[in-house]
Design an enzyme around this catalytic site. Structure first.
Site, PDB file in Angstrom:
ATOM      1  N   LYS A   1      -2.348   0.685 -25.130  1.00  0.00           N
ATOM      2  CA  LYS A   1      -2.579   0.364 -26.194  1.00  0.00           C
ATOM      3  C   LYS A   1      -0.999   0.418 -27.126  1.00  0.00           C
ATOM      4  O   LYS A   1      -0.783  -0.369 -27.307  1.00  0.00           O
ATOM      5  CB  LYS A   1      -3.236   1.717 -26.669  1.00  0.00           C
TER       6      LYS A   1
ATOM      7  N   TYR B   1       1.124  -1.424   0.030  1.00  0.00           N
ATOM      8  CA  TYR B   1      -0.125   0.104   0.149  1.00  0.00           C
ATOM      9  C   TYR B   1       0.816   1.030  -0.065  1.00  0.00           C
ATOM     10  O   TYR B   1       1.836   1.208   1.397  1.00  0.00           O
ATOM     11  CB  TYR B   1      -0.997   0.036   1.335  1.00  0.00           C
TER      12      TYR B   1
ATOM     13  N   ARG C   1      -1.880  -2.466 -18.545  1.00  0.00           N
ATOM     14  CA  ARG C   1      -3.042  -1.929 -18.047  1.00  0.00           C
ATOM     15  C   ARG C   1      -2.670  -0.257 -17.546  1.00  0.00           C
ATOM     16  O   ARG C   1      -3.128  -0.541 -16.303  1.00  0.00           O
ATOM     17  CB  ARG C   1      -4.523  -2.921 -18.228  1.00  0.00           C
TER      18      ARG C   1
ATOM     19  N   THR D   1      -3.909   6.546 -21.810  1.00  0.00           N
ATOM     20  CA  THR D   1      -3.636   4.892 -21.443  1.00  0.00           C
ATOM     21  C   THR D   1      -1.773   4.239 -21.484  1.00  0.00           C
ATOM     22  O   THR D   1      -1.544   5.794 -22.143  1.00  0.00           O
ATOM     23  CB  THR D   1      -4.848   3.736 -22.048  1.00  0.00           C
TER      24      THR D   1
ATOM     25  N   GLU E   1      -0.426   4.678  -0.319  1.00  0.00           N
ATOM     26  CA  GLU E   1      -1.495   5.770  -0.286  1.00  0.00           C
ATOM     27  C   GLU E   1      -0.591   6.832  -0.198  1.00  0.00           C
ATOM     28  O   GLU E   1       0.049   7.498   0.333  1.00  0.00           O
ATOM     29  CB  GLU E   1      -2.303   6.322   0.222  1.00  0.00           C
TER      30      GLU E   1
ATOM     31  N   ASP F   1      -6.877  13.661 -25.244  1.00  0.00           N
ATOM     32  CA  ASP F   1      -6.333  11.994 -24.637  1.00  0.00           C
ATOM     33  C   ASP F   1      -6.445  11.445 -25.839  1.00  0.00           C
ATOM     34  O   ASP F   1      -6.567  11.290 -26.906  1.00  0.00           O
ATOM     35  CB  ASP F   1      -8.450  11.599 -24.550  1.00  0.00           C
TER      36      ASP F   1
END
Ligand SMILES: Cc1ncc(COP(=O)(O)O)c(C=O)c1O
Length: 423
Positions: free
Chosen positions: A232, A55, A238, A229, A57, A202
């Protein structure tokens, strides 16, 4: 066959069977979905690394949990590499995917009720650009621009300026999922400046082409923000990312919007995989790869043109083609997707601009060259794939022909396997 998953094999045969099935499907078929690619084993290793246990954060140097000496290193590597790749002043590499990157960007730059001017969805825009099925439309107001000419792909910039002046958007959003041309970035930025809006792009689909210098970089034309992203054309895990041209006040707003505004703990294994992918994309080989994607798409375009199959915008200047198979061959998008699947070619049905058919069975198919280019396909092989696609569509009722084509595709796939490494 290689045993990819020794622990899962021993422990969970049901999941193992599905994973091995997918390995074989990918190895023995051709991936033409323009938003998919094959990542290196190095990216896969990072994605399956011990960082999945952690973790973290917060951001490097300011976390809410202890034990961060390695997570900070990994995230800083990803950030610095991303900035270098895209000529950016700032990068947030934490968005879990492209949709949260866009939502975080809206949260950072807008107040509820503000307006976004984006591409009409039927002309190539993405769901997160304001489709009525998304919750975004309950918070923000979306207005649209379109193509002036579907046969050339020219955007109606006069209409865009008129709508911008009337609707006073806070964001003018470029970018698309199903548009095969480059945009006139100078016009976008000049209209955004005229109305006092942020110019945002985008670049999810073309991030790898930008990083590989095969197409223009929106930051060179004054765009303020890019969302993307990483999976691609960029050929990473991903994931999502937000970049800004300058390390300005909006950068701080973006960090706050992603965490704690939208997400909890970042997926550190995924961020490590992004860092590895960005390292690969910084290599000279990646530039050759990005340029080959475009050449390969042109080779496929020629075959479709020679066979009188209508392509939206008349063809392609990027990695993807949107073909009107219903109008040209009388086969619907859904039928085309299914029969091509049967011969081992994976692509997707897609609505074409101003489609006369419904979204579940539209007139078009969308396909592209990022994944087969990763496999090493050049113009000759891509033209052959396109010929086999046309033959499949024309001979869709002929089971014997389909069987032969399936064998041809299997042979091509075996001859050019998915590479394990790109460096
Ligand atoms: C232009 C564009 N933006 C955003 C997204 C959303 O990305 P994700 O599926 O990773 O949430 C996509 C996905 O296809 C896309 O094409």
């Amino acid at each position: 066959m290689k045993n990819h998953y020794p622990y899962i094999k021993k422990q969970d045969p049901k999941v193992y069977k599905a994973l091995e099935g997918e390995e074989t499907r990918q190895a023995e078929g051709l991936e033409l979905i323009p938003s998919e690619n094959y990542v290196s084993m190095a990216v896969r290793e990072a994605n399956a690394s011990a960082l999945t246990n952690k973790y973290s954060e917060g951001y490097p140097g300011r976390r809410y949990y202890g034990g961060q000496e390695f997570t900070d290193d990994v995230e800083m590597l990803a950030i610095e590499r991303a900035k270098k790749l895209f000529g950016a002043g700032f990068a947030n590499v934490q968005p879990h995917a492209g949709a949260p990157a866009n939502i975080g960007m809206y949260f950072a730059l807008l107040e509820p009720g503000d307006t976004v001017l984006g591409m009409d969805l039927s002309h190539g825009g993405h769901l997160t650009h304001g489709h009525p099925v998304t919750y975004l439309t309950k918070i923000f107001n979306f207005v649209r621009y379109k193509m002036k000419n579907i046969e050339t792909g020219e955007i109606d910039y006069d209409e865009m300026r008129a709508v911008a002046k009337a609707a006073k958007p806070k964001i003018i959003l470029a970018g698309y999922s199903a548009y095969p041309r480059e945009l006139d970035y100078e016009k976008f930025v000049s209209i955004a400046r005229e109305v006092g809006a942020y110019a945002v792009m985008d670049v999810a689909h073309i991030a790898g082409l930008i990083a590989g210098r095969a197409v223009k970089n929106p930051f060179d034309y004054g765009f303020d923000v890019m969302t993307t992203t990483t999976h691609k054309t960029l050929r990473g895990p991903r994931g999502g990312m937000i970049l800004t041209r300058e390390d300005a006040a909006i950068a701080k707003k973006i960090d706050k919007a992603i965490f704690p505004g939208l997400q909890g703990g970042p997926l550190m294994h995924n961020i490590a995989a992004k860092a590895v992918c960005f390292g690969e994309a910084l290599s000279p080989k990646f530039r050759t790869y990005a340029k080959q994607i475009l050449k390969n798409a042109k080779a496929m375009e020629k075959v479709f043109k020679d066979n009188d199959i209508r392509m939206i915008t008349g063809g392609t200047s990027n990695h993807l083609i949107l073909a009107d198979v219903y109008g040209s061959l009388g086969v619907s998008g859904k039928e085309a997707e299914q029969v091509l699947d049967e011969v081992g070619i994976t692509l997707n049905k897609n609505a074409i601009a101003d489609d006369v058919r419904g979204p579940m069975d539209p007139s078009g198919i969308r396909f592209g060259t990022p994944a087969i280019t990763t496999r090493g396909f050049k113009e000759k092989e891509c033209a052959r794939v396109a010929e086999l696609m046309v033959e499949t569509l024309n001979q869709r009722a002929n089971k014997k022909t389909l069987k032969r084509i399936r064998e041809d595709i299997r042979k091509m796939s075996k001859k050019m396997p998915i590479p394990e490494s790109f460096v």
